[in-house]
Design a protein around this motif. Structure first.
Motif, mmCIF file in Angstrom:
data_model
loop_
_atom_site.group_PDB
_atom_site.id
_atom_site.type_symbol
_atom_site.label_atom_id
_atom_site.label_comp_id
_atom_site.label_asym_id
_atom_site.label_seq_id
_atom_site.Cartn_x
_atom_site.Cartn_y
_atom_site.Cartn_z
ATOM 1 N N UNK A 106 60.182 42.444 59.664
ATOM 2 C CA UNK A 106 61.244 42.295 60.654
ATOM 3 C C UNK A 106 61.281 40.877 61.220
ATOM 4 N N UNK A 107 60.112 40.280 61.396
ATOM 5 C CA UNK A 107 60.066 38.913 61.912
ATOM 6 C C UNK A 107 60.724 37.938 60.937
ATOM 7 N N UNK A 108 60.585 38.210 59.647
ATOM 8 C CA UNK A 108 61.122 37.317 58.619
ATOM 9 C C UNK A 108 62.538 37.715 58.177
ATOM 10 N N UNK A 109 63.086 38.776 58.786
ATOM 11 C CA UNK A 109 64.314 39.358 58.266
ATOM 12 C C UNK A 109 65.507 38.397 58.206
ATOM 13 N N UNK A 110 65.799 37.612 59.254
ATOM 14 C CA UNK A 110 66.958 36.709 59.160
ATOM 15 C C UNK A 110 66.868 35.762 57.965
ATOM 16 N N UNK A 111 65.665 35.218 57.720
ATOM 17 C CA UNK A 111 65.494 34.309 56.587
ATOM 18 C C UNK A 111 65.430 35.069 55.271
ATOM 19 N N UNK A 112 64.989 36.337 55.340
ATOM 20 C CA UNK A 112 64.852 37.132 54.120
ATOM 21 C C UNK A 112 66.205 37.536 53.543
ATOM 22 N N UNK A 113 67.123 37.957 54.388
ATOM 23 C CA UNK A 113 68.403 38.473 53.900
ATOM 24 C C UNK A 113 69.409 37.368 53.572
ATOM 25 N N UNK A 114 69.036 36.123 53.858
ATOM 26 C CA UNK A 114 69.974 35.010 53.698
ATOM 27 C C UNK A 114 70.402 34.810 52.244
ATOM 28 N N UNK A 115 69.516 35.116 51.316
ATOM 29 C CA UNK A 115 69.828 34.876 49.899
ATOM 30 C C UNK A 115 71.027 35.702 49.428
ATOM 31 N N UNK A 116 71.156 36.916 49.995
ATOM 32 C CA UNK A 116 72.182 37.847 49.502
ATOM 33 C C UNK A 116 73.600 37.400 49.830
ATOM 34 N N UNK A 117 73.750 36.490 50.767
ATOM 35 C CA UNK A 117 75.088 35.995 51.120
ATOM 36 C C UNK A 117 75.495 34.788 50.295
ATOM 37 N N UNK A 118 74.701 34.476 49.264
ATOM 38 C CA UNK A 118 75.000 33.345 48.387
ATOM 39 C C UNK A 118 74.794 33.774 46.939
ATOM 40 N N UNK A 119 75.425 33.080 46.038
ATOM 41 C CA UNK A 119 75.212 33.374 44.625
ATOM 42 C C UNK A 119 74.238 32.431 43.965
ATOM 43 N N UNK A 120 73.661 31.500 44.754
ATOM 44 C CA UNK A 120 72.795 30.479 44.153
ATOM 45 C C UNK A 120 71.430 30.363 44.816
ATOM 46 N N UNK A 121 71.125 31.215 45.792
ATOM 47 C CA UNK A 121 69.835 31.149 46.477
ATOM 48 C C UNK A 121 68.853 32.140 45.849
ATOM 49 N N UNK A 122 67.558 31.788 45.791
ATOM 50 C CA UNK A 122 66.560 32.658 45.155
ATOM 51 C C UNK A 122 66.117 33.786 46.078
ATOM 52 N N UNK A 123 65.565 34.835 45.465
ATOM 53 C CA UNK A 123 65.124 36.007 46.216
ATOM 54 C C UNK A 123 63.671 35.880 46.673
ATOM 55 N N UNK A 124 62.874 35.065 45.969
ATOM 56 C CA UNK A 124 61.460 34.935 46.345
ATOM 57 C C UNK A 124 60.934 33.566 45.945
ATOM 58 N N UNK A 125 59.660 33.349 46.255
ATOM 59 C CA UNK A 125 59.018 32.055 46.018
ATOM 60 C C UNK A 125 58.171 32.052 44.752
ATOM 61 N N UNK A 126 58.354 33.052 43.900
ATOM 62 C CA UNK A 126 57.529 33.168 42.701
ATOM 63 C C UNK A 126 57.621 31.954 41.771
ATOM 64 N N UNK A 127 58.780 31.306 41.610
ATOM 65 C CA UNK A 127 58.826 30.155 40.695
ATOM 66 C C UNK A 127 57.834 29.056 41.030
ATOM 67 N N UNK A 128 57.686 28.709 42.310
ATOM 68 C CA UNK A 128 56.743 27.637 42.640
ATOM 69 C C UNK A 128 55.306 28.147 42.577
ATOM 70 N N UNK A 129 55.086 29.424 42.877
ATOM 71 C CA UNK A 129 53.741 29.974 42.746
ATOM 72 C C UNK A 129 53.306 29.970 41.279
ATOM 73 N N UNK A 130 54.236 30.261 40.379
ATOM 74 C CA UNK A 130 53.923 30.215 38.956
ATOM 75 C C UNK A 130 53.608 28.789 38.506
ATOM 76 N N UNK A 131 54.284 27.817 39.104
ATOM 77 C CA UNK A 131 54.049 26.416 38.733
ATOM 78 C C UNK A 131 52.695 25.930 39.223
ATOM 79 N N UNK A 132 52.268 26.417 40.366
ATOM 80 C CA UNK A 132 51.016 25.943 40.960
ATOM 81 C C UNK A 132 49.797 26.722 40.459
ATOM 82 N N UNK A 133 50.044 27.917 39.870
ATOM 83 C CA UNK A 133 48.922 28.780 39.459
ATOM 84 C C UNK A 133 47.989 28.133 38.429
ATOM 85 N N UNK A 134 48.502 27.457 37.383
ATOM 86 C CA UNK A 134 47.572 26.847 36.424
ATOM 87 C C UNK A 134 46.603 25.866 37.064
#
Length: 506
Positions: free
Chosen positions: A410-438
């Protein structure tokens, strides 16, 4: 035993009969032993398959899961081999369908002809009706060889002058290492995470002496040469309208104390839903202070996808727009469900899975198509989930793990739902986590950065390598080609050397 009894009733020599009995008992004992081993191995094989593919493996995450899977796969293969060797009759193993080997790899053909081209039955000549072709993948370890440059010198006797071809420009003038060797060393160190002493040992096994001090000198010079490319990569990254950010701790040697101290590798990645090449930039800093992120982003004003780390918060008051990561929200509920089997956490996971299922449908869509689908399905699902979270929050025990997971969402909700009002914003931070994992896994090999300068150099080279990989390039081949072109490339054409598949500006 019936056969032995029949033999006993005949006139067979008693001594020979005793030998037959002993041999029979020996064979029966061996069969029993083999039968026991087969049953034991079959049971063990079933157990490992259950462990490998069952819920036990799902409890592990990240590197633990990766190492666990590798170990169990090796054990499964070993048990299968032992089981096959114990089988009374050897049968051809059932092989899973193989992936075709890359067509661009060179092929070395080995033709296996029969010993005779005449029929073994009638002696008639054999006629070829086809051929069976199978392929095996092989590898040749790093092969060292020498480029010998010969520059003939020509004299003009009347003018008393000497003419020769100019010495080609190089990253390291007059250096012993060719660009292929420099690229191999850099890949070993920054992609395979091998310390220099291991690279020294690999070369020594093939009779090539490469002193660690020499390797260190080459890496230092390569880092200086590549720094302008890494700086340009960061400039192009800041031109994007949406970025991902994350950070991972590393250890840095503290010579004064003889110990190590904390440092951080900050990672920034372009949005995978953007047009243009993907970009990853690593920024090495001596702390996790939010001021470092502000210093890197400068006056950038776009959407920034981050976790809930407080260091980013100061930026969002006057700068970028915050995006929250749905994967982090899910992780809180997953931990609660794994620990207690909470039905509330299970329902939260189901609703989050529904959002990801909607997002999966947007693969390959244009921005406008993705927005239409999100407006039709994701926004209503988010609204229902938000109402459910508010209602459920009043019915769970305050301070419990479930309550904390709900409060975090609930604390993160305003920033969480923001992606759905756009067609170009990502749903999560997995891409950068995948880049940093190696890098997070590889640092178990090199343990610490030797200095702040070494950390910055590693960040620059790893930025270029990670970007090359994201854009489908072979980092070693790209680096060798770049090191060859870099000495004569003017600053105005530096973008042509960046690790993008189409060699165009981001």
């Amino acid at each position: 035993m019936d056969l032995l009894n029949e033999l006993a009733l005949t006139n067979i020599d008693p001594a020979m009969l005793a030998q037959v009995r002993a041999l029979f008992e020996q064979q029966r004992a061996k069969l029993a032993e083999n039968d026991f081993k087969i049953k034991a191995l079959t049971f063990e094989l079933a157990y490992y398959k259950r462990v490998r593919f069952g819920k036990a493996s799902e409890a592990l995450v990240g590197e633990q899961r990766m190492l666990f899977d590798e170990t169990v796969d090796m054990d499964l293969a070993a048990i299968d081999e032992e089981l096959h060797s114990q089988a009374p009759t050897k049968q051809a193993r059932k092989r899973a369908g193989r992936q075709p080997l890359p067509p661009e790899l060179p092929r070395i053909e080995h033709r296996h002809e029969p010993e005779s081209c005449q029929c073994g039955q009638c002696g008639a000549g054999l006629v070829k009706i086809g051929e069976d072709v199978s392929e095996q993948l092989d590898v040749e370890p790093a092969r060292f060889f020498v480029h010998r440059h010969i520059r003939p010198q020509y004299a003009c006797r009347p003018c008393e002058t000497v003419t020769a071809a100019p010495i080609p420009s190089a990253v390291i003038d007059g250096g012993l290492a060719a660009v292929g060797l420099l690229a191999w060393i850099a890949v070993c160190k920054y992609l395979d995470h091998l310390p220099l002493y291991r690279i020294e040992q690999i070369a020594a096994r093939q009779g090539v002496p490469l002193a660690r001090s020499t390797l260190g000198e080459w890496i230092g010079r390569i880092g200086v040469a590549l720094q302008p490319l890494a700086d340009r990569l960061a400039e192009l990254l800041r031109e994007r309208s949406c970025l991902h950010a994350d950070e991972t701790p590393v250890r840095q040697l503290d010579p004064g104390s003889g110990k190590t101290k904390h440092a951080y590798l900050w990672a920034y990645r372009s949005n995978a839903l953007d047009d243009g090449p993907s970009v990853v930039v690593f920024d090495y800093r001596t702390s996790r202070a939010g001021a470092h992120a502000r210093a890197f982003l400068q006056d950038w004003r776009g959407h920034l996808m981050v976790d809930d780390y407080a260091g980013y918060k100061a930026m969002f008051a006057t700068g970028p727009t915050e995006l929250a990561c749905l994967a982090h929200i899910r992780r809180k509920f997953f931990d609660v469900h794994a620990a207690s089997g909470s039905p509330v956490a299970e329902e939260a996971l189901r609703r989050i899975a529904q959002l990801y299922a909607i997002e999966q449908q947007t693969k390959g869509m244009t921005s406008s198509q993705r927005l239409a689908l999100r407006e039709q399905h994701a926004i209503p699902a988010l609204a229902e989930m938000h109402t459910w979270l508010l209602t459920t929050q009043r019915s769970v025990a305050a301070g419990s793990g479930t309550a904390k997971a709900i409060e975090h969402a609930l604390k993160r909700w305003p920033a969480l739902q923001r992606y759905a009002s756009s067609g170009s914003l990502p749903i999560d931070n997995n891409p950068v986590e995948n880049a940093i994992r190696p890098i997070a896994i590889g640092k178990k090999n090199w343990l610490f950065a030797g200095s702040e300068r070494a950390g910055r150099r590693a960040a620059a080279i790893q930025s270029l390598f990670a970007t090359a990989k994201l854009n489908g390039l072979d980092p070693a081949r790209w680096l060798a080609d770049t090191l060859e072109k870099l000495p004569t490339c003017p600053n105005s054409r530096i973008d042509s050397l960046l690790p993008f598949a189409n060699s165009t500006q981001a």
